[in-house]
Design a protein around this motif. Structure first.
Motif, PDB file in Angstrom:
ATOM      1  N   ARG A  32      22.870   4.087  13.354  1.00 43.44           N
ATOM      2  CA  ARG A  32      21.429   3.891  13.104  1.00 43.44           C
ATOM      3  C   ARG A  32      21.061   2.411  13.216  1.00 43.44           C
ATOM      4  NH1 ARG A  32      22.159   7.788   9.189  1.00 43.44           N
ATOM      5  NH2 ARG A  32      22.309   6.231   7.539  1.00 43.44           N
ATOM      6  N   GLY A  35      20.951   1.250  16.943  1.00 40.31           N
ATOM      7  CA  GLY A  35      19.674   1.681  17.532  1.00 40.31           C
ATOM      8  C   GLY A  35      19.604   1.366  19.010  1.00 40.31           C
ATOM      9  N   GLU A 300      17.194   9.005  21.997  1.00 38.18           N
ATOM     10  CA  GLU A 300      16.596   8.825  20.664  1.00 38.18           C
ATOM     11  C   GLU A 300      16.321  10.171  20.006  1.00 38.18           C
ATOM     12  OE1 GLU A 300      13.404   6.026  21.360  1.00 38.18           O
ATOM     13  OE2 GLU A 300      14.860   4.427  21.725  1.00 38.18           O
ATOM     14  N   ALA A 305      22.618   6.091  19.411  1.00 38.62           N
ATOM     15  CA  ALA A 305      22.306   4.678  19.668  1.00 38.62           C
ATOM     16  C   ALA A 305      22.564   4.417  21.153  1.00 38.62           C
ATOM     17  CB  ALA A 305      23.176   3.778  18.808  1.00 38.62           C
TER      18      ALA A 305
END
Ligand code: GLC
Length: 338
Positions: A32, A35, A300, A305
């Motif tokens: 996370r 990203g 996404e 990621a």
């Protein structure tokens, strides 16, 4: 007699809800936090920095962070900067250069995936180079063990050739053990054999007890579109002119491929990092933008990621001569970027 709570837990696990608990694990949190990212390719992964046209400048990191990226992947050709004989000492001047680049990235607020790239002697003759590869990671992990958890290690980019999926499965636990001795809590990134291709995921064997692993695959499909005109790929000139318009059929191919990755991720309870994807500059810009935007949005949607390949060279989202982003590509990657 099963207890009531164990029955509820089993039901939730069947429904796939059980994965939510794991979302608190460090590897999921790391994905996370990664990203969106970009590879600083063709710089430290060249035979020497600058030889492939890219020298990393300090200001690049602020440019990347300000655009909205959360991390950089840093490919490094460690094998070109270490002794050929035991103890395979890494050149101190080169190490200091990597120290400096890591420091600049971290100061800019970026997470970093520190990757070992282009150890071509290893893929040509793995048995002859295993000790040296392990010695490289011993030195790297000892040197960087005090760095914050926002630095991840990726011990080998794209195993291929003689470093077969079987050999890679046997080698990875040794690499991981070497890293763990110096740096027990570091998140380590590992992908399957055959160039980190997603079709090899079912053959990837991971040390089950280690939960601090992120699984990476590279996504360049359709390859004849993304690699048209690439000088390092056989017959790539024959593919020049391929377009990607985002037809239903083209989108479905992407979605089907990515769905298999997502299913593997859930079944094996490992988070996913798309460490490379991109379309080379010989493709037309409209097609590159359409493909990049669609695959990025699918990553996404599936909670992967990602890191675009790459910053300022042949796939470049950034034009180093104009010192400016190629806006359509940047917007395809980061729609909210200004
Ligand atoms: C791999 C190769 C790199 C190449 C890229 C795109 O990362 O190591 O050299 O540019 O894929 O083909």
């Amino acid at each position: 007699m099963p207890t009531r709570s164990s029955i509820i837990l089993a039901l939730l696990t069947c429904l796939g809800v059980g994965h939510r608990a794991n979302a608190e694990e460090p590897a999921y949190a790391a994905v996370r936090a990664l990203g969106s990212g970009i590879n600083l390719g063709n710089a430290l992964d060249g035979p020497s920095e600058g030889e492939w046209g890219v020298t990393i400048k300090k200001e690049y990191f602020a440019t990347i962070r300000q655009a909205g990226f959360q991390h950089v992947r840093l490919p490094v050709r460690w094998s070109a900067h270490a002794e050929k004989e035991a103890p395979y000492t890494i050149d101190e001047t080169f190490f200091k250069r990597v120290d400096e680049v890591l420091d600049q990235a971290l100061k800019a607020g970026l997470h970093v995936v520190l990757d070992l790239h282009h150890y071509d002697e290893m893929t040509a003759d793995p048995d002859a180079h295993t000790d040296r590869l392990l010695a490289l990671w011993k030195q790297i992990a000892e040197r960087y063990r005090k760095l914050p958890p926002s630095v991840l290690y990726e011990p080998f980019n794209e195993p291929h050739d003689k470093l077969t999926p079987e050999k890679w499965n046997a080698l990875f636990p040794k690499l991981l053990a070497t890293i763990r001795r110096a740096d027990p809590a570091r998140i380590v990134v590992v992908g399957p054999g055959e160039w980190n291709g997603f079709r090899q995921l079912p053959n990837l064997k991971l040390p089950g007890g280690d939960r601090r692993l992120v699984v990476t695959v590279h996504y360049y499909e359709p390859f004849e579109f993304t690699h048209q005109g690439a000088s390092w790929v056989d017959n790539a000139d024959d593919w020049v002119g391929r377009t990607w318009t985002g037809s239903d059929e083209q989108k479905e191919q992407v979605t089907n491929a990515l769905t298999t990755i997502s299913r593997w991720s859930k079944a094996n309870d490992r988070p996913i990092y798309i460490g490379e994807f991109g379309a080379f500059s010989k493709a037309d810009m409209d097609s590159r933008v359409a493909w990049t935007k669609f695959v990025r949005s699918e990553f996404e949607r599936l909670h992967f990621a990602w890191a675009y390949w790459e910053f300022a060279s042949g796939f470049g989202a950034y034009d180093p001569e104009e010192n400016a982003w190629r806006k359509p590509l940047l917007e395809a990657l980061l729609p909210d970027s200004e």
